[in-house]
Structure formats: C-alpha cells, structure tokens
Design an enzyme around this catalytic site. Structure first.
Site, mmCIF file in Angstrom:
data_model
loop_
_atom_site.group_PDB
_atom_site.id
_atom_site.type_symbol
_atom_site.label_atom_id
_atom_site.label_comp_id
_atom_site.label_asym_id
_atom_site.label_seq_id
_atom_site.Cartn_x
_atom_site.Cartn_y
_atom_site.Cartn_z
ATOM 1 N N SER A 1 0.939 -1.042 -0.038
ATOM 2 C CA SER A 1 -0.170 -0.101 0.168
ATOM 3 C C SER A 1 1.207 1.666 0.099
ATOM 4 O O SER A 1 0.383 1.978 -0.908
ATOM 5 C CB SER A 1 -0.892 -0.160 1.257
ATOM 6 O OG SER A 1 -0.748 0.158 2.562
ATOM 7 N N HIS B 1 8.280 2.992 8.364
ATOM 8 C CA HIS B 1 8.098 2.337 10.012
ATOM 9 C C HIS B 1 7.418 2.754 10.674
ATOM 10 O O HIS B 1 7.245 3.526 10.705
ATOM 11 C CB HIS B 1 9.634 2.484 10.833
ATOM 12 C CG HIS B 1 9.183 1.720 12.008
ATOM 13 N ND1 HIS B 1 10.252 0.366 11.669
ATOM 14 C CD2 HIS B 1 9.312 1.424 13.668
ATOM 15 C CE1 HIS B 1 9.764 -0.416 12.858
ATOM 16 N NE2 HIS B 1 9.646 -0.029 13.556
#
Ligand code: GRF
Length: 200
Positions: A12, A108
């Site tokens: 995504s 992250h």
C-alpha cells in the site's frame, strides 16, 4: 529521479508512491522498477496494473550478500538513484547500503527510536504508550536506525488493538512517505550528523 521500490507484501505504501509520482505530487520522478523478494507479494500485481516493471528476486538458498548483490545489480541496470523500502521485510547487507549512500529510505510504523523491528504496533500496544505513529528515515547499516526524515504521531486509545492502531498509522504512512519523497526528490534536504535539515 529514478526510484526503485522494494516490497515483500501488500504494497500500500508502494501504491501511494506510484500514484503520487503519476499525479506529479512528487515532481521530476519516475518509478523505474518494483522488486519483491516474495513471489506472491500482493503489491506485484498492483504495480503491474499501474504499468510499472516488476521483478521477483527470491532469496533461494543464498546468503544475504548474494541475494542483495542481485537486487543491487537490477537497480543499477535501470539507473535507479533512490531506493524506497515499502514493507520490505529483510535487513539490507552493508554492501547494499554502501551501494546507495544516503539514497535508501524506509518507513516504519512507530515513532523511532521506540519499537524498532517486527510488530511495532503490537509492541506499542503492549507497552501501553499513549502516542505512537510512523517514521520515514534514511537506511543505514543498523535496523530501523538511520537519520529521521519525518515523523507523524497518532493517539493510542484504550480501545485500540494492534489491528486498529495499524490501520490508523497506515493512513498517515501513505501521506508521510509522499511528503518525504517530495522533499528528497526536490533536493531539499541534507543529512548533518543524525539530523536531516530541510531548506525552505
Ligand atoms: C507498513 O506498516 C510499513 O510501515 C512497514 O510494513 C508495512 C507495509 O505495508 N514497514 P504495505 O506493504 O506498504 O501496505
């Protein structure tokens, strides 16, 4: 600037980058290739549907160095100048990092340096933090460690599970990654020590 994206899964963030490049929200860039280490990565189809070349470079029984050398070779053959890790689940070897100095970026799903490594959202829930978020950072030779480019925070409520927190963070990941790439492709940032400095 030619961008190469590395994925292992659903892609995504990769899709967000491809679409931002296509819509000129990241100007003067091109996504030259998407490379996956997993042949079944869902992101591969999403990239092909958007007209991007995809390659699978499977680990097989090779060492990290041998595997990475093949990926670096594929990137270099295409003249890739900037490497975006987008849910790429393998640690890069030193040789890979050195082949693209200050030109590898990762996202992250936590506010680093909290909760590096796997299952960052689960780690945040288990720890009981009230705020978590996501971090876009340069990649160095250590896990989730390089200089921080941008961060975005989200609130963690008592009702949050790892799944709901992941969903909340993911929405911000897509915009944060695009914003970071806009600045980097536009040549608007410099790394000074651990600090990333933006020009206006
Ligand atoms: C994201 O949460 C990203 O922060 C982490 O792995 C996940 C990848 O998701 N590194 P997607 O493949 O981009 O959908």
């Amino acid at each position: 600037m030619k961008i190469g994206i590395l994925i292992s899964g659903r892609g995504s963030n990769m899709t967000a980058i491809i679409e931002a490049v296509r819509d000129q929200r990241i100007p003067d860039a091109e996504v030259s290739v998407v490379i996956s280490d997993k042949k079944n990565a869902l992101g591969l189809e999403k990239a092909s549907e958007r007209g991007i070349e995809t390659i699978v470079v499977a680990r097989k029984n090779r060492t990290r160095e041998e595997h990475d050398a093949e990926i670096v070779n594929e990137l270099e053959k295409r003249g890739v100048e900037l490497v975006c890790l987008a849910g790429y689940m393998r640690l890069l070897s030193k040789d890979f990092v050195r082949a693209f100095p200050e030109k590898i970026i990762n996202i992250h799903p936590s506010l680093l340096p909290s909760f590096p490594g796997l299952d960052a959202q689960r780690q945040a829930i288990d720890y009981g933090v009230r705020i978590s978020g996501c971090t876009v950072h340069f990649v160095d030779e250590h896990l989730d460690h390089g200089a921080i480019i941008l961060q975005k925070s989200v609130e963690v409520t008592n009702e949050d599970t790892s799944a709901t927190l992941s969903a909340k963070i993911l929405e911000h990941e897509h915009t944060l990654y695009v914003e970071a790439l806009r600045k980097i492709v536009g040549g608007k940032c410099q790394i000074i020590g651990r600090r990333v400095v933006f020009e206006n």
